[in-house]
Design a protein around this motif. Structure first.
Motif, PDB file in Angstrom:
ATOM      1  N   THR A  25      17.171  -1.546  -0.671  1.00 19.73           N
ATOM      2  CA  THR A  25      16.542  -2.496   0.265  1.00 19.73           C
ATOM      3  C   THR A  25      15.968  -3.723  -0.437  1.00 19.73           C
ATOM      4  O   THR A  25      15.437  -4.602   0.236  1.00 19.73           O
ATOM      5  CB  THR A  25      15.412  -1.792   1.029  1.00 19.73           C
ATOM      6  N   ARG A  26      16.037  -3.761  -1.781  1.00 18.51           N
ATOM      7  CA  ARG A  26      15.492  -4.845  -2.608  1.00 18.51           C
ATOM      8  C   ARG A  26      13.963  -4.910  -2.559  1.00 18.51           C
ATOM      9  O   ARG A  26      13.371  -5.908  -2.955  1.00 18.51           O
ATOM     10  CB  ARG A  26      16.068  -6.209  -2.190  1.00 18.51           C
ATOM     11  N   LEU A  27      13.328  -3.851  -2.046  1.00 17.57           N
ATOM     12  CA  LEU A  27      11.860  -3.879  -1.953  1.00 17.57           C
ATOM     13  C   LEU A  27      11.199  -3.754  -3.315  1.00 17.57           C
ATOM     14  O   LEU A  27      10.004  -4.043  -3.451  1.00 17.57           O
ATOM     15  CB  LEU A  27      11.373  -2.751  -1.031  1.00 17.57           C
ATOM     16  N   ASP A  28      11.929  -3.311  -4.344  1.00 15.64           N
ATOM     17  CA  ASP A  28      11.345  -3.242  -5.679  1.00 15.64           C
ATOM     18  C   ASP A  28      11.009  -4.628  -6.223  1.00 15.64           C
ATOM     19  O   ASP A  28      10.207  -4.768  -7.150  1.00 15.64           O
ATOM     20  CB  ASP A  28      12.282  -2.507  -6.639  1.00 15.64           C
ATOM     21  N   GLU A  29      11.592  -5.674  -5.609  1.00 14.00           N
ATOM     22  CA  GLU A  29      11.354  -7.045  -6.072  1.00 14.00           C
ATOM     23  C   GLU A  29      10.109  -7.681  -5.441  1.00 14.00           C
ATOM     24  O   GLU A  29       9.714  -8.784  -5.818  1.00 14.00           O
ATOM     25  CB  GLU A  29      12.568  -7.929  -5.727  1.00 14.00           C
ATOM     26  N   LEU A  30       9.478  -7.001  -4.487  1.00 12.79           N
ATOM     27  CA  LEU A  30       8.352  -7.601  -3.757  1.00 12.79           C
ATOM     28  C   LEU A  30       7.232  -8.141  -4.654  1.00 12.79           C
ATOM     29  O   LEU A  30       6.707  -9.228  -4.390  1.00 12.79           O
ATOM     30  CB  LEU A  30       7.768  -6.600  -2.762  1.00 12.79           C
ATOM     31  N   PRO A  31       6.825  -7.423  -5.716  1.00  8.72           N
ATOM     32  CA  PRO A  31       5.730  -7.956  -6.549  1.00  8.72           C
ATOM     33  C   PRO A  31       6.038  -9.309  -7.181  1.00  8.72           C
ATOM     34  O   PRO A  31       5.126 -10.011  -7.621  1.00  8.72           O
ATOM     35  CB  PRO A  31       5.548  -6.871  -7.622  1.00  8.72           C
ATOM     36  N   GLN A  32       7.308  -9.691  -7.215  1.00  8.36           N
ATOM     37  CA  GLN A  32       7.647 -10.993  -7.791  1.00  8.36           C
ATOM     38  C   GLN A  32       7.158 -12.146  -6.913  1.00  8.36           C
ATOM     39  O   GLN A  32       7.177 -13.306  -7.346  1.00  8.36           O
ATOM     40  CB  GLN A  32       9.151 -11.082  -8.023  1.00  8.36           C
ATOM     41  N   LEU A  33       6.730 -11.849  -5.699  1.00 11.55           N
ATOM     42  CA  LEU A  33       6.090 -12.885  -4.893  1.00 11.55           C
ATOM     43  C   LEU A  33       4.859 -13.436  -5.606  1.00 11.55           C
ATOM     44  O   LEU A  33       4.537 -14.626  -5.485  1.00 11.55           O
ATOM     45  CB  LEU A  33       5.703 -12.318  -3.522  1.00 11.55           C
ATOM     46  N   PHE A  34       4.184 -12.584  -6.380  1.00 16.38           N
ATOM     47  CA  PHE A  34       3.021 -13.054  -7.138  1.00 16.38           C
ATOM     48  C   PHE A  34       3.456 -13.903  -8.328  1.00 16.38           C
ATOM     49  O   PHE A  34       2.735 -14.817  -8.747  1.00 16.38           O
ATOM     50  CB  PHE A  34       2.171 -11.865  -7.580  1.00 16.38           C
ATOM     51  N   ASN A  35       4.647 -13.608  -8.890  1.00 12.91           N
ATOM     52  CA  ASN A  35       5.213 -14.501  -9.907  1.00 12.91           C
ATOM     53  C   ASN A  35       5.483 -15.886  -9.324  1.00 12.91           C
ATOM     54  O   ASN A  35       5.304 -16.906  -9.991  1.00 12.91           O
ATOM     55  CB  ASN A  35       6.517 -13.934 -10.467  1.00 12.91           C
ATOM     56  N   VAL A  36       5.922 -15.915  -8.062  1.00  8.66           N
ATOM     57  CA  VAL A  36       6.176 -17.187  -7.394  1.00  8.66           C
ATOM     58  C   VAL A  36       4.866 -17.936  -7.193  1.00  8.66           C
ATOM     59  O   VAL A  36       4.770 -19.142  -7.454  1.00  8.66           O
ATOM     60  CB  VAL A  36       6.894 -16.964  -6.050  1.00  8.66           C
ATOM     61  N   LEU A  37       3.835 -17.234  -6.724  1.00 11.72           N
ATOM     62  CA  LEU A  37       2.537 -17.880  -6.489  1.00 11.72           C
ATOM     63  C   LEU A  37       1.926 -18.398  -7.790  1.00 11.72           C
ATOM     64  O   LEU A  37       1.266 -19.439  -7.807  1.00 11.72           O
ATOM     65  CB  LEU A  37       1.590 -16.902  -5.811  1.00 11.72           C
ATOM     66  N   LYS A  38       2.165 -17.687  -8.902  1.00 13.22           N
ATOM     67  CA  LYS A  38       1.636 -18.117 -10.203  1.00 13.22           C
ATOM     68  C   LYS A  38       2.382 -19.326 -10.756  1.00 13.22           C
ATOM     69  O   LYS A  38       1.872 -20.036 -11.621  1.00 13.22           O
ATOM     70  CB  LYS A  38       1.746 -16.971 -11.211  1.00 13.22           C
ATOM     71  N   GLY A  39       3.611 -19.540 -10.282  1.00 16.42           N
ATOM     72  CA  GLY A  39       4.391 -20.667 -10.783  1.00 16.42           C
ATOM     73  C   GLY A  39       5.404 -20.280 -11.843  1.00 16.42           C
ATOM     74  O   GLY A  39       6.103 -21.147 -12.381  1.00 16.42           O
ATOM     75  N   VAL A  52       0.837  -1.205   0.000  1.00 13.72           N
ATOM     76  CA  VAL A  52       0.000   0.000   0.000  1.00 13.72           C
ATOM     77  C   VAL A  52       0.871   1.254   0.000  1.00 13.72           C
ATOM     78  O   VAL A  52       0.657   2.179  -0.798  1.00 13.72           O
ATOM     79  CB  VAL A  52      -0.934   0.010   1.232  1.00 13.72           C
ATOM     80  N   LEU A  53       1.881   1.292   0.859  1.00 14.62           N
ATOM     81  CA  LEU A  53       2.689   2.499   1.036  1.00 14.62           C
ATOM     82  C   LEU A  53       3.655   2.749  -0.119  1.00 14.62           C
ATOM     83  O   LEU A  53       3.848   3.900  -0.539  1.00 14.62           O
ATOM     84  CB  LEU A  53       3.463   2.403   2.359  1.00 14.62           C
ATOM     85  N   LEU A  54       4.280   1.696  -0.635  1.00  9.26           N
ATOM     86  CA  LEU A  54       5.269   1.892  -1.697  1.00  9.26           C
ATOM     87  C   LEU A  54       4.641   2.414  -2.993  1.00  9.26           C
ATOM     88  O   LEU A  54       5.185   3.337  -3.605  1.00  9.26           O
ATOM     89  CB  LEU A  54       6.043   0.592  -1.943  1.00  9.26           C
TER      90      LEU A  54
END
Length: 444
Positions: A327-341, A261-263
């Motif tokens: 801080t590598r926080l720009d990579e956070l949305p890739q968690l959804f890439n992980v969930l998608k497979g 939300v904040l980023l």
């Protein structure tokens, strides 16, 4: 400070901080040291000290300190818990020690669990500054390839095998690095020399070395053989790796939900929309997929230049983007890439198709990375640097695939947290005095 004193500095600090934790607990709980309670503590103190040192040895706290800080800290915390339990049993069994208050035992154990890992983080951080202070020599067929030598090496030499053998006695005690371009006969000769002289020797691995690293000893009839494992995640681990990805990625999405939300809000306030940056990357088996990141550059940053690798001080990076990248926080949305497979939590980092084609022309083995799912983080990211050469990143990635185990994934994730919390320069080998602690610098 003399080297011998440094070797014993770590256990001496452990003893001092352990006793200090219980003294502080006395002061906080009783505002002093009443004779009755103090005498009970003195009965248990030797048990506390001995148990602490033994458990630190058991949890590998005097070896392999060049691991993720969080992994090292976990061993220290387990030591404090074990010491508290054993000291409690000892105090109960010893009649004279029963005057030692259990509240102080518990409070002292909690403070010990804070002091020991903090001490280790400081100790490791300080000692890493002395890495690679020994002179180093690269034995290579192409000395010109090694012109950009690491700055932190005090004496830097690049020699051909002929020059090395002509001055062999001079190079004893050096950190000797064997390049991957040496012929097999020279490699065997150097390894025999290192074994005979007890000299440290490092090799730049070939694909053969990396695959053998993940092999196992076996036999064929009555002949000893080495069974080379295929470059793939073993089938018995695939379901476990996928389950691990789903559980951990799901938990991280919940944990970082405020950041989601904040980023985006911070990005929009500085440079507007879009908040997410989508980019085509190459995944497992060469399949293309769309990777997500929080946008860290200005809008349409590559409109004029086309796909190019970002460099330090890149003017296209926004102020918020610099923080996100640090801080590598720009990579956070890739968690959804992980969930998608599309991706795994740990694996080789996915590259753009254009860069893959370009690198594969010079290094055909580069496409071997595509034998597994790409990762949010990987061995190349926690050991190497952003600008580590593709050739060296490939070695890290193939070493990961050849040696895969679920435990390695856990270690790399812990190491990733360390890199985010304690940014540091890449280091490769400990100084001589730390080697006497058998401080290993490799993942096993």
């Amino acid at each position: 400070m003399r080297r011998g004193l440094r070797i014993w500095l770590l256990p001496i600090g452990d003893v001092v901080l352990t006793l200090g934790a219980y003294l502080l607990a006395f002061w906080i709980r009783l505002r002093g040291f009443p004779e009755y309670n103090w005498s009970g503590f003195l009965q248990v103190a030797p048990l506390i000290v001995v148990t602490t040192l033994l458990l630190l040895v058991v949890y590998n706290q005097y070896r392999e300190l060049h691991r993720p800080f969080l992994e090292v800290a976990a061993g220290s915390v387990l030591t404090a818990i074990g010491t508290t339990l054993i000291a409690g049993v000892g105090a109960y069994l010893d009649v004279e020690a029963r005057s030692f208050p259990r509240s102080i035992l518990l409070l002292g154990g909690i403070m010990q669990a804070v002091f020991l890992p903090t001490w280790r983080v400081w100790f490791v951080t300080q000692t890493k500054r002395e890495y690679f202070r020994r002179p180093a020599v690269i034995v290579t067929m192409s000395p010109e390839r090694w012109a950009p030598f690491p700055k932190y090496i005090r004496v830097q030499q690049r020699v051909t095998p002929e020059l090395f053998w002509a001055q062999e006695a001079h190079f004893r005690g050096y950190l000797v690095v064997m390049d991957s371009d040496l012929p097999g006969s020279e490699r065997e000769r150097l390894m025999e020399w290192a074994a005979t002289t007890q000299n440290d020797l490092y090799l730049i691995p070939t694909l053969h070395d990396l695959m053998v690293h993940g092999s196992r000893f076996s036999k064929l009839g009555d002949r000893p053989v080495i069974a080379v494992r295929p470059l793939v995640v073993p089938i018995e681990y695939r379901w476990l790796k996928r389950l691990f990805d789903l559980v951990v990625a799901g938990c991280l999405v919940v944990l970082f939900s405020p950041a989601f939300v904040l980023l985006p809000l911070a990005i929009m306030l500085e440079s507007g929309r879009p908040v997410l940056y989508r980019q085509t990357r190459v995944g497992e088996g060469g399949r293309l997929f769309e990777l997500y990141k929080f946008r860290s550059m200005v809008v349409d940053a590559e409109r004029e230049t086309g796909p190019v690798v970002a460099v330090p001080g890149d003017a296209r990076v926004t102020r918020v983007g610099r923080v996100l990248r640090l801080t590598r926080l720009d990579e956070l949305p890739q968690l959804f890439n992980v969930l998608k497979g599309d991706m795994s939590l740990v694996g080789p980092r996915p590259e753009r198709p254009e860069l893959v084609e370009q690198i594969a022309e010079e290094q055909p083995n580069f496409r071997l990375r595509e034998l597994v799912r790409p990762g949010l983080t990987g061995l190349a990211q926690v050991i190497g640097r952003y600008l580590t050469s593709p050739d060296d990143k490939l070695r890290y990635d193939l070493a990961y695939i050849a040696s895969y185990s679920p435990w390695m994934d856990v270690r790399i994730l812990l190491w990733t947290v360390q890199v985010m919390l304690f940014p540091q320069e890449s280091v490769d080998s400990p100084p001589e005095w730390v080697q006497q602690l058998d401080w290993q610098a490799t993942i096993r």
